[in-house]
Write an enzyme that holds these catalytic residues in place. Structure first.
Site, PDB file in Angstrom:
ATOM      1  CB  SER A 135      -0.879  -0.039   1.113  1.00  0.00           C
ATOM      2  OG  SER A 135      -0.123  -0.243   2.299  1.00  0.00           O
ATOM      3  CE  LYS A 137      -0.078  -8.263   3.051  1.00  0.00           C
ATOM      4  NZ  LYS A 137      -0.845  -8.195   1.722  1.00  0.00           N
ATOM      5  CD  GLU A 182      -7.732  -5.169   1.461  1.00  0.00           C
ATOM      6  OE1 GLU A 182      -6.505  -5.802   1.307  1.00  0.00           O
ATOM      7  OE2 GLU A 182      -7.673  -4.365   1.046  1.00  0.00           O
ATOM      8  CG  ASP A 233       2.308  -6.621   1.163  1.00  0.00           C
ATOM      9  OD1 ASP A 233       1.978  -7.814   0.908  1.00  0.00           O
ATOM     10  OD2 ASP A 233       1.502  -5.788   0.895  1.00  0.00           O
TER      11      ASP A 233
HETATM   12  O1  KIV Z   1      -0.481  -3.477   1.513  1.00  0.00           O
HETATM   13  C1  KIV Z   1      -1.188  -3.399   2.653  1.00  0.00           C
HETATM   14  O2  KIV Z   1      -1.397  -2.345   3.334  1.00  0.00           O
HETATM   15  C2  KIV Z   1      -2.092  -4.621   2.882  1.00  0.00           C
HETATM   16  C3  KIV Z   1      -2.975  -4.338   4.088  1.00  0.00           C
HETATM   17  C4  KIV Z   1      -4.106  -3.628   3.627  1.00  0.00           C
HETATM   18  C5  KIV Z   1      -3.435  -5.673   4.584  1.00  0.00           C
HETATM   19  O3  KIV Z   1      -1.783  -5.372   2.311  1.00  0.00           O
END
Ligand code: KIV
Length: 291
Positions: free
Chosen positions: A47, A114, A184, A85
């Protein structure tokens, strides 16, 4: 590993015992604040593409962008588990490529990665990453890297077929060995059903109160992002407004000459003699009064 650090087994063990507080952070100061606020997990989320880099979605974020921010966030977090992520295309091309990219996150200091999605081909990638001793957090429901395939940032699992598919994906992620699963933007009832069916904690964002934990984006929670914010965001502060007011105040002080204060916020030569030696005799020198 630091003994005070929250670990992957500790996160697993929180299911049904205490709710998990996860927040995103993208650099040293944001991670330090999130860590000091006793967050259990800091997600260096892709994000950042939207809230830090100003893109309309997360698809332009690269592994190098993520690693740069992961390294900074890791330096700010001494207690929270840090999850990196994996961005779009970093686990979509081949299993080998995915494992190598996941390993780069670990080498940047992340404790886990993730990955979005739970279809069979994704499960094979996740199993290979786990096989390389890298803990994986799953993510189902609205998976922002699939925004084009999903046709927008929309509630998922609204009909029976989609709801069944999401339950199956979450169960597959659990069976593959993910240590937690982000849900989500799905109906609360579906999130509650998944939470009951999987053995690992679910961490919700727009997934209602039955999840084992919650996650919010740092900039949404603090009122630092002026783009679209979803119904599921609770804004706990308006730091963006405070920042703007402070900078306006500073700019006004510069204009009217009240910043910097010559006594309190400036440095001066040690003595009038020193200045005379520098500028020569005959120069009129006024030394400020000592504070
Ligand atoms: O990238 C991010 O912030 C996310 C969260 C919203 C779980 O994947």
């Amino acid at each position: 590993m630091d003994s005070k650090r929250i670990t992957v087994p500790a996160v697993r063990a929180m299911k049904g015992v205490k709710r998990i507080g996860m927040i995103t952070a993208y650099d040293y100061p944001s991670a330090k604040v999130a860590d000091a606020a006793a967050s259990d997990i800091i997600l260096v989320g892709d994000s950042l593409g939207m809230v830090v880099l100003g893109y309309p979605d997360t698809l332009s974020v690269t592994v190098d962008d993520m690693l740069h921010h992961t390294r900074a966030a890791v330096r700010g977090a001494s207690h929270a588990l840090v999850v990196g992520d994996m961005p779009y295309l970093s686990y979509h091309v081949s299993v080998e490529d995915s494992v190598r990219n996941a390993g780069r996150f670990v080498q940047a200091g992340a404790h886990a990665v993730k990955v979005e999605g739970g279809k069979p081909s994704r499960i094979r990638v996740i199993e290979a990453i786990l096989d390389a001793e890298i803990p994986v957090m799953g993510h189902v429901g609205l998976t922002p890297q699939s925004v084009n395939a999903l046709g927008g940032f929309k509630l998922q699992g609204k009909n029976l077929v989609d709801a069944h598919r999401l339950v199956d994906e979450a169960e597959a992620l659990d069976q593959a060995g993910c240590f937690a699963i982000v849900l989500e933007c799905v109906p609360s009832e579906l999130a509650a059903m998944i939470t009951e069916r999987v053995s690992v904690p679910t961490i919700g964002i727009g997934a209602g109160p039955a999840c084992d934990g919650q996650v919010l984006v740092f900039h949404d929670l603090l009122g630092l992002y002026d783009g679209h914010t979803s119904k599921f965001v609770r804004r706990y502060a308006n730091i963006g407004d405070e920042m703007r007011a402070a900078i306006e105040h500073y700019r006004a002080d510069v204009r009217d000459g009240s910043f910097p204060d010559d006594a309190k916020e400036s440095f001066h030569a040690a003595s009038a003699d020193e200045l005379r030696a520098l500028y020569g005799e005959g120069v009129v020198i006024e030394m400020p009064k000592a504070q």
